[in-house]
Design an enzyme around this catalytic site. Structure first.
Site, PDB file in Angstrom:
ATOM      1  N   TYR A  54       0.827  -1.203   0.000  1.00  0.00           N
ATOM      2  CA  TYR A  54       0.000   0.000   0.000  1.00  0.00           C
ATOM      3  C   TYR A  54       0.858   1.249   0.000  1.00  0.00           C
ATOM      4  CZ  TYR A  54       0.836   1.045   4.990  1.00  0.00           C
ATOM      5  OH  TYR A  54       1.410   1.378   6.192  1.00  0.00           O
ATOM      6  N   LYS A 168       6.466  -1.634   1.863  1.00  0.00           N
ATOM      7  CA  LYS A 168       5.275  -1.086   2.535  1.00  0.00           C
ATOM      8  C   LYS A 168       4.139  -2.086   2.342  1.00  0.00           C
ATOM      9  CE  LYS A 168       3.097   3.429   3.285  1.00  0.00           C
ATOM     10  NZ  LYS A 168       3.306   3.493   4.725  1.00  0.00           N
ATOM     11  N   GLU A 200      12.876   2.776  13.534  1.00  0.00           N
ATOM     12  CA  GLU A 200      11.873   3.792  13.167  1.00  0.00           C
ATOM     13  C   GLU A 200      10.738   3.719  14.172  1.00  0.00           C
ATOM     14  OE1 GLU A 200       9.941   2.960   9.399  1.00  0.00           O
ATOM     15  OE2 GLU A 200      10.070   0.805   9.723  1.00  0.00           O
ATOM     16  N   LEU A 224      11.257   1.603   6.818  1.00  0.00           N
ATOM     17  CA  LEU A 224      10.615   2.077   5.599  1.00  0.00           C
ATOM     18  C   LEU A 224      11.319   3.345   5.122  1.00  0.00           C
ATOM     19  CD1 LEU A 224       8.004   1.406   3.872  1.00  0.00           C
ATOM     20  CD2 LEU A 224       7.018   3.401   4.989  1.00  0.00           C
TER      21      LEU A 224
END
Ligand code: PDD
Length: 304
Positions: A54, A168, A200, A224
């Site tokens: 996505y 993702k 992250e 990411l």
């Protein structure tokens, strides 16, 4: 979701309910239709296996922000799960632009999901299945009052995710559990630690300021490559700030002068409490303020 209010130059807050277009139009497999009419088979591999990827693309003043970068990351994610892209960049651009045209709220985001499609449940890839392509507008939401004056709280948690965090994918259960743990412990985000390295946030990238330098974890399979992260790095360097992409230890994080979180939906948020202790002076720092100004100026130029 949207840092309108004290973080941005605009003073008005946005919400879905003020929209003059109450019917949400979504895109599903070649058709634009009201959200209520969109239906997906329970055999969709996205539903059964989380077999899909996505993107979340902000829309400012009707413009899809950094679309080329989002589409490039989509290609990387699709290639990473070995799903041939059903569209080329120009087709994606037309499809998403049309969706925005049909949902004419100036500031919003577009959610785009591609799954491996509908097939009898079997772990191996189906032989001849069309991917499912779904896109919908996400309404702009305001951040709680005062977030940009007071900052947000974060806690550190062990990164329990898989080894392909640069893709993702819609398999977000670990991210959801980590975020939920943060919320239940009175924080807004979990900052993740893997093998003695900061990676992250559960749904954000992390920056810190140390000795006046801006640091963010270097890209790799553990995080990411955020579109907002990349823009912050780009803007910082363009405007003469020292920005370094490197390994960050939990000790560096704990001693940081400033900590920021970045994402397409919340832009750049200052973290002022980490694991119950104040970050720096316990209020948003000067470099965060400077970077927000650069970010808002870039947005204004991009989406006049
Ligand atoms: N998530 N890291 C993770 C794990 C994320 O889920 C996100 C954003 C980011 C920031 O990436 P970007 O700057 O490209 O938004 C980093 C989106 C917003 C979401 O899942 O809703």
């Amino acid at each position: 979701m949207w840092p309108k209010g004290d973080c941005s130059s605009a003073s008005a807050t946005k919400s879905c309910c003020g929209s003059s277009n109450p019917v949400t139009i979504v895109y599903l497999n070649g058709h634009y239709l009201p959200l209520e009419e969109a239906a997906i088979s329970p055999l969709d591999r996205g539903f059964l296996f989380a077999d899909g990827v996505y993107e979340v693309i902000p829309v400012y003043n009707g413009h899809l922000f950094r679309l080329a970068q989002h589409l490039q990351r989509l290609e990387t994610s699709l290639a990473g799960i070995r799903l041939p892209s059903p569209h080329d960049s120009e087709e994606w651009r037309l499809l998403l632009t049309e969706l925005v045209r049909r949902n004419p709220t100036p500031d919003q985001a577009v959610y785009l999901q591609v799954t491996r499609g509908v097939a009898q449940r079997d772990h191996g890839f189906p032989a001849r299945t069309q991917p499912t392509v779904f896109a919908m507008p996400l309404p702009a939401k305001s951040l709680p009052d005062g977030v940009c004056r007071k900052g947000v709280a974060a806690i550190t948690l062990e990164d329990s995710r898989w080894r392909h965090c640069h893709l993702k994918t819609i398999a977000l259960l670990p991210n959801i559990l980590l975020r939920q743990e943060a919320l239940e412990r009175g924080a807004d985000e979990a900052i993740l630690i893997r093998n003695g390295m900061v990676t992250e946030g559960a749904a954000s990238n992390v920056f810190l300021v140390q000795d006046g330098r801006i640091l963010t974890p270097a890209k790799g399979p553990w995080l990411l490559p955020g579109i907002t992260r990349d823009l912050i790095v780009e803007l910082g360097r363009r405007h003469g700030l020292q920005v370094h992409e490197d390994t960050i230890t939990p000790a560096q994080l704990a001693g940081a002068e400033e900590i920021w979180l970045s994402s397409s939906t919340r832009e750049i948020l200052p973290v002022t409490r980490l694991d119950g202790r104040p970050v720096g002076g316990g209020i948003p720092g000067p470099l965060w303020r400077r970077m927000c100004q650069l970010y808002q100026a870039y947005k204004a130029e991009y989406a006049p």
